[in-house]
Each structure stands twice: as structure tokens, then as C-alpha cells.
Design a protein around this motif. Structure first.
Motif, mmCIF file in Angstrom:
data_model
loop_
_atom_site.group_PDB
_atom_site.id
_atom_site.type_symbol
_atom_site.label_atom_id
_atom_site.label_comp_id
_atom_site.label_asym_id
_atom_site.label_seq_id
_atom_site.Cartn_x
_atom_site.Cartn_y
_atom_site.Cartn_z
ATOM 1 N N ILE A 18 5.190 7.064 5.075
ATOM 2 C CA ILE A 18 5.453 5.656 5.412
ATOM 3 C C ILE A 18 4.184 4.986 5.931
ATOM 4 O O ILE A 18 3.852 3.869 5.540
ATOM 5 C CB ILE A 18 6.612 5.547 6.418
ATOM 6 N N ALA A 19 3.453 5.680 6.807
ATOM 7 C CA ALA A 19 2.216 5.111 7.349
ATOM 8 C C ALA A 19 1.178 4.896 6.248
ATOM 9 O O ALA A 19 0.467 3.892 6.258
ATOM 10 C CB ALA A 19 1.649 6.024 8.433
ATOM 11 N N SER A 20 1.106 5.822 5.290
ATOM 12 C CA SER A 20 0.134 5.656 4.205
ATOM 13 C C SER A 20 0.497 4.473 3.313
ATOM 14 O O SER A 20 -0.388 3.796 2.787
ATOM 15 C CB SER A 20 0.015 6.941 3.383
ATOM 16 N N MET A 21 1.797 4.205 3.152
ATOM 17 C CA MET A 21 2.205 3.019 2.384
ATOM 18 C C MET A 21 1.877 1.745 3.161
ATOM 19 O O MET A 21 1.443 0.754 2.569
ATOM 20 C CB MET A 21 3.692 3.074 2.059
ATOM 21 N N ILE A 22 2.075 1.753 4.472
ATOM 22 C CA ILE A 22 1.787 0.574 5.301
ATOM 23 C C ILE A 22 0.302 0.237 5.269
ATOM 24 O O ILE A 22 -0.078 -0.933 5.188
ATOM 25 C CB ILE A 22 2.271 0.796 6.747
#
Length: 84
Positions: A18-22
């Protein structure tokens, strides 16, 4: 609540992904990188939230995922700033 290694890996994978997508790093990161970023992010997020008077990772739950995602986003923003 004590979390086992499998719970840390699952939480790390989800949070790191999720953090890498953000942060826009999703295309450059694989599963192992997401797990590592998520686990380190959980520690960073725990420090941040405790510094602000809250709780860190409390177990395998939504709150811990939020803490881990926040920490992982901070970690990836720092890494992106250093790379540039």
C-alpha cells in the motif's frame, strides 16, 4: 498482543504494498521489498505514533496496519529523497 513471524510478514507485505502504491514505487518493488519496507515501516510508525502520544503496533489489526502504512510511507519518502 504478541505477533508471530507469519503475522509480521503478512502485515509487512500488505503495508509495504500500500505504501509503495501511495509513493509511486510500486513498479520498482517486488514482494520481498514490500515485506521489508512494511516491517521497517511498522517500527518507524510505532515510534512516530508513540512520540505523538498514541499506540504503536498493537497486534494483527487495522490500527497496526495504519501505523505500519504511515511508517512505510515515511520510509519510502526518505528513500526517494535520497535517490534524487
Amino acid at each position: 498482543m504478541e505477533m508471530g513471524i507469519i503475522a509480521w510478514i503478512i502485515l509487512g507485505a500488505l503495508s509495504g504494498w500500500i505504501a509503495s502504491m501511495i509513493t509511486g514505487n510500486d513498479a520498482r518493488m517486488g514482494a520481498v521489498a514490500n515485506i521489508i519496507v512494511g516491517i521497517i515501516g511498522a517500527f518507524i510508525g510505532g515510534l512516530i505514533f508513540r512520540f505523538l502520544g498514541g499506540q504503536g503496533v498493537t497486534g494483527f489489526n487495522i490500527w497496526s496496519a495504519l501505523v505500519s502504512i504511515v511508517g512505510a510511507v515515511v520510509l519510502l519518502l526518505i528513500v526517494n529523497a535520497i535517490r534524487k
